[in-house]
Scaffold this motif. Structure first.
Motif, PDB file in Angstrom:
ATOM      1  N   ASN A 177     -13.924  90.760  35.546  1.00 17.50           N
ATOM      2  CA  ASN A 177     -12.581  91.299  35.325  1.00 17.50           C
ATOM      3  C   ASN A 177     -12.305  91.618  33.865  1.00 17.50           C
ATOM      4  OD1 ASN A 177     -11.219  91.903  37.636  1.00 17.50           O
ATOM      5  ND2 ASN A 177     -10.635  89.765  38.014  1.00 17.50           N
ATOM      6  N   LYS A 178     -12.903  90.830  32.971  1.00 15.85           N
ATOM      7  CA  LYS A 178     -12.731  91.124  31.539  1.00 15.85           C
ATOM      8  C   LYS A 178     -13.546  92.347  31.148  1.00 15.85           C
ATOM      9  CE  LYS A 178     -11.918  86.429  29.883  1.00 15.85           C
ATOM     10  NZ  LYS A 178     -12.468  85.357  29.054  1.00 15.85           N
TER      11      LYS A 178
ATOM     12  N   SER B  83     -17.966  85.477  28.331  1.00 10.31           N
ATOM     13  CA  SER B  83     -17.083  84.743  29.244  1.00 10.31           C
ATOM     14  C   SER B  83     -17.903  83.842  30.185  1.00 10.31           C
ATOM     15  CB  SER B  83     -16.249  85.751  30.030  1.00 10.31           C
ATOM     16  OG  SER B  83     -15.472  85.111  31.000  1.00 10.31           O
TER      17      SER B  83
ATOM     18  N   ASP C  80     -17.931  79.767  30.198  1.00  8.42           N
ATOM     19  CA  ASP C  80     -17.334  79.053  31.334  1.00  8.42           C
ATOM     20  C   ASP C  80     -18.314  78.108  32.018  1.00  8.42           C
ATOM     21  OD1 ASP C  80     -14.851  80.022  31.017  1.00  8.42           O
ATOM     22  OD2 ASP C  80     -14.888  81.436  32.711  1.00  8.42           O
TER      23      ASP C  80
ATOM     24  N   GLN D 112     -16.354  86.209  38.625  1.00 11.87           N
ATOM     25  CA  GLN D 112     -15.181  87.041  38.902  1.00 11.87           C
ATOM     26  C   GLN D 112     -14.359  87.252  37.622  1.00 11.87           C
ATOM     27  OE1 GLN D 112     -13.714  88.332  42.338  1.00 11.87           O
ATOM     28  NE2 GLN D 112     -13.328  89.588  40.542  1.00 11.87           N
ATOM     29  N   LYS D 113     -14.185  86.171  36.877  1.00 13.32           N
ATOM     30  CA  LYS D 113     -13.406  86.241  35.641  1.00 13.32           C
ATOM     31  C   LYS D 113     -14.122  87.114  34.594  1.00 13.32           C
ATOM     32  CE  LYS D 113     -12.005  82.950  32.166  1.00 13.32           C
ATOM     33  NZ  LYS D 113     -12.126  81.523  31.880  1.00 13.32           N
TER      34      LYS D 113
END
Ligand SMILES: [Zn+2]
Length: 466
Positions: free
Chosen positions: A394-395, A459, A463, A390-391
Motif C-alpha cells: 500500500n505504501k 516497510s 515490520d 499488505q502494508k
C-alpha cells in the motif's frame, strides 16, 4: 525544500515503535540499487566454465562491509564451481528466530550473438535496464541489499536477526540452495525475493495486481521402461516392447489426476477471476473456487494452458526412445514422464499411480529426478506476513489488489518448506506480461520500480524484524 518535505514525510511514515537515528536515505538506496544491479549484470555468473558467481557474491559483500556489516558476519562459501553468501545482521533479541531474505545471484546462460544488446553489458534505455539477470534477479538482489544498507545506516536496530542470503546455482542444480536451507532451518520465516511480484496493465502501465507465492508444485521425472527378449522382425511375438510402451503412454496421456484445491489456490481463483478478460474462463475460475468438483468448470480450466497446472497434478510424456535395428524386435523401449505435482504428494505415491494407470504387466516405472527436487508443503497464510506485505504494498503502490499464487515451477523456497520453514515469494517488482523475458532474450526490467521497491522493502523488512 523538496528534500526537507520528503524527509519529514518519511519520518512520519515510519513505524512509530521503531527508533531511527535519522530517516533512511531512500534516494541513496535507489541510486545504489541501480549501480549495484549494473555491477552484478556485468559479472557472468553462469554455471560451467568461467562461472563468476563468487565475484557477484563478493560485490554484495563489499557493499555490506562498507555499510557496517562485520566481516565475520558476511560469509561467502565456495561450492563446486559456484558460491553462496550468508550475511547476518544480528538482532537485539537473541530469543527471536531470524528473518531470512532469500535470493540467488546465478543466471541462465545467454548467447551474445542472439541478443540485440550484449547480455553481460548493463544498458539503460527508455526507462528499462537491459541485461541477463535484470529481471531474474540481480536488480531485485540489488534493491533488497541497498534497502538493508539504508536501514543500517539510518541507525535502525532490528530486534530480530536479519539474514540476507544468495544461492549460487538456483537456475541449475540448486545444490547451494539446499545447503543454505539446511543451515538456516531455524528461521522464523523466509522472504524469497525471487518469487511473487506485480503485473502492470499493458495499455496504461498502471499496477493491475500483485501476488505473493506461498506454494509451488514439485518437479519430478519418471522413466517407463519395457524390455522384451527381442528377435527377428520376420517372426513377431505377441509381445512387442514398443507397442506395450505405447499402450502405457496412451493411458497416461489421457489420464487426469484428481482436481485439487488448497486455501491458497482457492483465494487465488477467487481474486484472479477479476482480472481474467475471457468471461467464460472467469466464470470457470469462480465456479471451481466454490466447488472443485464442478466438472464443467474443471474441463474449461484444464483446456487452458495457463490454468491446467493450477487445478491438480499434471504428468506428460516428454521423451521416448526404443528399438535398436530396423529389422529386429525391440529389446527395449523407454519414455520420460514429466510431472508437476500438487503440494502434499510424495514421489512414491505418484510413481504408484503412474504404474497403475499404465496397467502394462512388466513395465518398470522409476522415479529419476534424484536430489535436484524435493516435495514441499504449502506455506501457511500467516497473518503477520500478510499484514506486513499488505502494508508495504500500500505504501509502494497504493490500492493495488493483492492475492496469493502457487507457482508451477520450482524456486529456492521448496528447500525451506521441505524443512518446515514458511517461505514466501514476495518481490515488489512489477512488469507488463509483454516485458517478461526471464531466461530469454533481451531480458529487461522497468526502472520505475526502483522508488516503490525501496519503499516496500523498507516497510516490510522493518515490520518483520522490529
Ligand atoms: Zn530466479
Amino acid at each position: 525544500m523538496r528534500g526537507v518535505i520528503s524527509v519529514a514525510f518519511l519520518i512520519a511514515a515510519l513505524p512509530a515503535s521503531v527508533a531511527w537515528a535519522k530517516a533512511p536515505d531512500s534516494a541513496r538506496a535507489e541510486a545504489q540499487s541501480l549501480d549495484l544491479a549494473k555491477q552484478l549484470i556485468a559479472i557472468r555468473s553462469v554455471a560451467g566454465p568461467g562461472n563468476r558467481t563468487a565475484d557477484a557474491q563478493k560485490a554484495i559483500k563489499d557493499a555490506l562491509l562498507a555499510a557496517g556489516w562485520n566481516d565475520r558476519d558476511v560469509e561467502i562459501v565456495p561450492v563446486r564451481d559456484t558460491a553462496y553468501l550468508i550475511a547476518t545482521w544480528p538482532g537485539s533479541d537473541a530469543k527471536l528466530k531470524p528473518l531470512v531474505v532469500s535470493g540467488h545471484l546465478d543466471v541462465v546462460e545467454a548467447k551474445p550473438a542472439d541478443w540485440q544488446r550484449d547480455p553481460f553489458t548493463p544498458i539503460v534505455e527508455n526507462g528499462y535496464l537491459f541485461g541477463r539477470g535484470a529481471s531474474d534477479m540481480k536488480y531485485d538482489a540489488a534493491l533488497a541489499t541497498s534497502t538493508l544498507i539504508a536501514m543500517r545506516q539510518a541507525g535502525y536496530k532490528p530486534r530480530r536477526t536479519i539474514i540476507l542470503q544468495f544461492s549460487g546455482d538456483e537456475e541449475t542444480t540448486m545444490y547451494t540452495s539446499r545447503l543454505i536451507a539446511q543451515r538456516l532451518k531455524d528461521a522464523e520465516l523466509v522472504i524469497n525475493i525471487d518469487g511473487g511480484g506485480g503485473t502492470f496493465e499493458e495499455a496504461s502501465g498502471k499496477p493491475l495486481y500483485w501476488t505473493w507465492q506461498g506454494a509451488e508444485k514439485t518437479y519430478d521425472d519418471y522413466q517407463l521402461e519395457m524390455t522384451n527378449p527381442g528377435g527377428h522382425s520376420s517372426a513377431p511375438r505377441p509381445q512387442n516392447a514398443i507397442v506395450q510402451l505405447s499402450q502405457a503412454l496412451e493411458r497416461i496421456g489421457s489420464y487426469r489426476f484428481p482436481a485439487e484445491i488448497s486455501p491458497l489456490t482457492k483465494a487465488y481463483f477467487e481474486k484472479a477471476a477479476q482480472f481474467e478478460t475471457d468471461p467464460k474462463l472467469a466464470a470457470a475460475m469462480r465456479a471451481f473456487a466454490a466447488n472443485p468438483q464442478d466438472e464443467t468448470a474443471l474441463a474449461t480450466l484444464r483446456a487452458n494452458p495457463a490454468y491446467v497446472g493450477k487445478v491438480g497434478t499434471t504428468c506428460v510424456p516428454t521423451m521416448v526412445s526404443g528399438g535398436h535395428a530396423q529389422n529386429a524386435l525391440p529389446q527395449r523401449a523407454t519414455a520420460n514422464i514429466n510431472c508437476r505435482v500438487f503440494p502434499g504428494h510424495s514421489r512414491e505415491e505418484i510413481r504408484q499411480i503412474l504404474e497403475k494407470v499404465a496397467a502394462v504387466p512388466g513395465l518398470k516405472v522409476t522415479a529419476v529426478s534424484g536430489e535436484d527436487s524435493i516435495s514441499s508443503p504449502t506455506s501457511p497464510m500467516r497473518p503477520d506476513f500478510l499484514a506486513a506485505t499488505q502494508k508495504a504494498l500500500n505504501k509502494a503502490w497504493p490500492g493495488t489488489p493483492m492475492f496469493p499464487s502457487q507457482a508451477s515451477g520450482a524456486s529456492d523456497s521448496m528447500w525451506y518448506r521441505a524443512l518446515g520453514v514458511p517461505s514466501y515469494g514476495a518481490s515488489p517488482v512489477f512488469s507488463k506480461d509483454s516485458d517478461d523475458f526471464s531466461h530469454g532474450l533481451n531480458e529487461r526490467i522497468a526502472l520505475r520500480n526502483t522508488g516503490p521497491a525501496v519503499t516496500y522493502y523498507l516497510s516490510l523488512f522493518t515490520d518483520l524484524s522490529k
